[in-house]
Enzyme design. Sequence first.
Site, PDB file in Angstrom:
ATOM      1  N   ASP A  35       0.721  -1.207   0.462  1.00 32.44           N
ATOM      2  CA  ASP A  35       0.199   0.396  -0.014  1.00 32.44           C
ATOM      3  C   ASP A  35       0.918   1.503  -0.196  1.00 32.44           C
ATOM      4  O   ASP A  35       1.783   1.050   0.869  1.00 32.44           O
ATOM      5  CB  ASP A  35      -0.766  -0.138   0.965  1.00 32.44           C
ATOM      6  CG  ASP A  35      -0.508  -0.504   2.570  1.00 32.44           C
ATOM      7  OD1 ASP A  35       0.792  -0.401   2.619  1.00 32.44           O
ATOM      8  OD2 ASP A  35      -1.095  -1.457   3.707  1.00 32.44           O
ATOM      9  N   ASP A  94      -7.945  -2.446  13.984  1.00 32.58           N
ATOM     10  CA  ASP A  94      -9.447  -2.406  13.460  1.00 32.58           C
ATOM     11  C   ASP A  94      -9.415  -4.515  12.988  1.00 32.58           C
ATOM     12  O   ASP A  94     -10.561  -3.675  11.726  1.00 32.58           O
ATOM     13  CB  ASP A  94      -9.992  -0.991  12.348  1.00 32.58           C
ATOM     14  CG  ASP A  94      -9.285  -1.081  12.010  1.00 32.58           C
ATOM     15  OD1 ASP A  94      -8.829  -1.925  10.978  1.00 32.58           O
ATOM     16  OD2 ASP A  94      -9.464  -0.147  10.775  1.00 32.58           O
ATOM     17  N   HIS A 116      -7.676  -4.552   9.883  1.00 34.14           N
ATOM     18  CA  HIS A 116      -7.154  -4.111   8.553  1.00 34.14           C
ATOM     19  C   HIS A 116      -6.281  -5.113   8.611  1.00 34.14           C
ATOM     20  O   HIS A 116      -4.862  -4.917   8.961  1.00 34.14           O
ATOM     21  CB  HIS A 116      -7.554  -2.857   7.805  1.00 34.14           C
ATOM     22  CG  HIS A 116      -6.139  -1.963   8.885  1.00 34.14           C
ATOM     23  ND1 HIS A 116      -6.418  -0.701   8.674  1.00 34.14           N
ATOM     24  CD2 HIS A 116      -4.703  -2.642   8.825  1.00 34.14           C
ATOM     25  CE1 HIS A 116      -4.824  -0.221   9.529  1.00 34.14           C
ATOM     26  NE2 HIS A 116      -4.106  -1.349   9.048  1.00 34.14           N
ATOM     27  N   GLU A 158      -9.778  -2.052   5.208  1.00 31.15           N
ATOM     28  CA  GLU A 158     -10.791  -1.422   6.932  1.00 31.15           C
ATOM     29  C   GLU A 158     -11.586  -2.569   6.782  1.00 31.15           C
ATOM     30  O   GLU A 158     -12.415  -2.821   5.662  1.00 31.15           O
ATOM     31  CB  GLU A 158     -10.334   0.277   6.157  1.00 31.15           C
ATOM     32  CG  GLU A 158      -9.458   1.074   6.441  1.00 31.15           C
ATOM     33  CD  GLU A 158      -8.976   1.065   7.237  1.00 31.15           C
ATOM     34  OE1 GLU A 158      -8.900   0.133   8.403  1.00 31.15           O
ATOM     35  OE2 GLU A 158      -8.407   2.077   7.540  1.00 31.15           O
TER      36      GLU A 158
END
Length: 241
Positions: free
Chosen positions: A67, A135, A137, A142
């Site tokens: 990413d 979270d 991810h 996400e």
Amino acid sequence: MFKVVVKDTYEEVSSEAFKVMKEVLSQDKPVLGLATGSSPVGLYKKMIADHNSNGTSYKDILTWNLDEYVGIPRSHDQSYWTFMHENLFDHIDIPDENVHVPLGETDDLEASCKAYEESMEGHQIDLQVLGIGSDGHIAFNEPGTPFDSLTHVMDLTEQTRKDNARFFGDDISQVPTQAVTMGLASIMKAKKIIVIATGANKAEAVKGMLQGPVTTDCPASILQNHPDVCVFLDKEAASLL
Ligand code: F6R
């Protein structure tokens, strides 16, 4: 299928991850999928040390990173392009043309995502390195990201931006709001995957990944459907298992 290894220290976690990396590096022209963030830094240090002491060469190795932030140039000190050069590429003998990091600053993000996905065609990743967000991810997929997603633009959650503010002088307003990320389907194509997670703030996400339902609420839970995943944890990250 998961193999889970729990160690006392980050150093030991990184050593265990390096053992898997070393095995893959001994194969003919391996293809690596690489991550940024704090989790893989210890592994990258071991790869650099091994290159320096044992002459392990990266001349024939291709890499694809997961990413990149949207809207910051590669030259920015917090771009993932810069991160990878500072923490790995500048210290090994990998040719520039073998390295792939998504482009986060471009006029046409959609075209850039498509081109990135296409660049991976015909190059199955032998070992994909992953961290995991608090979270749940993986890469910047996400919660809510479809499992069949390919490289795409993602809005970062408030939680992720808070977690990453430490890299931006603890100022959340400086953290980009979007990233270009490989999708969950892109990641699942890898032959073998390692996940590195340390610290209590990862415990819940780690539990969701390993023991929760396979749900887009915890993107990492898709790894339950992959045949070969090694998870390297410290005791804090493993504390809810
Ligand atoms: C980075 C990436 C992210 C991180 C995750 C954990 O390329 O894809 O998914 O792995 O946010 O970050 P750290 O390791 O900094 O806790």
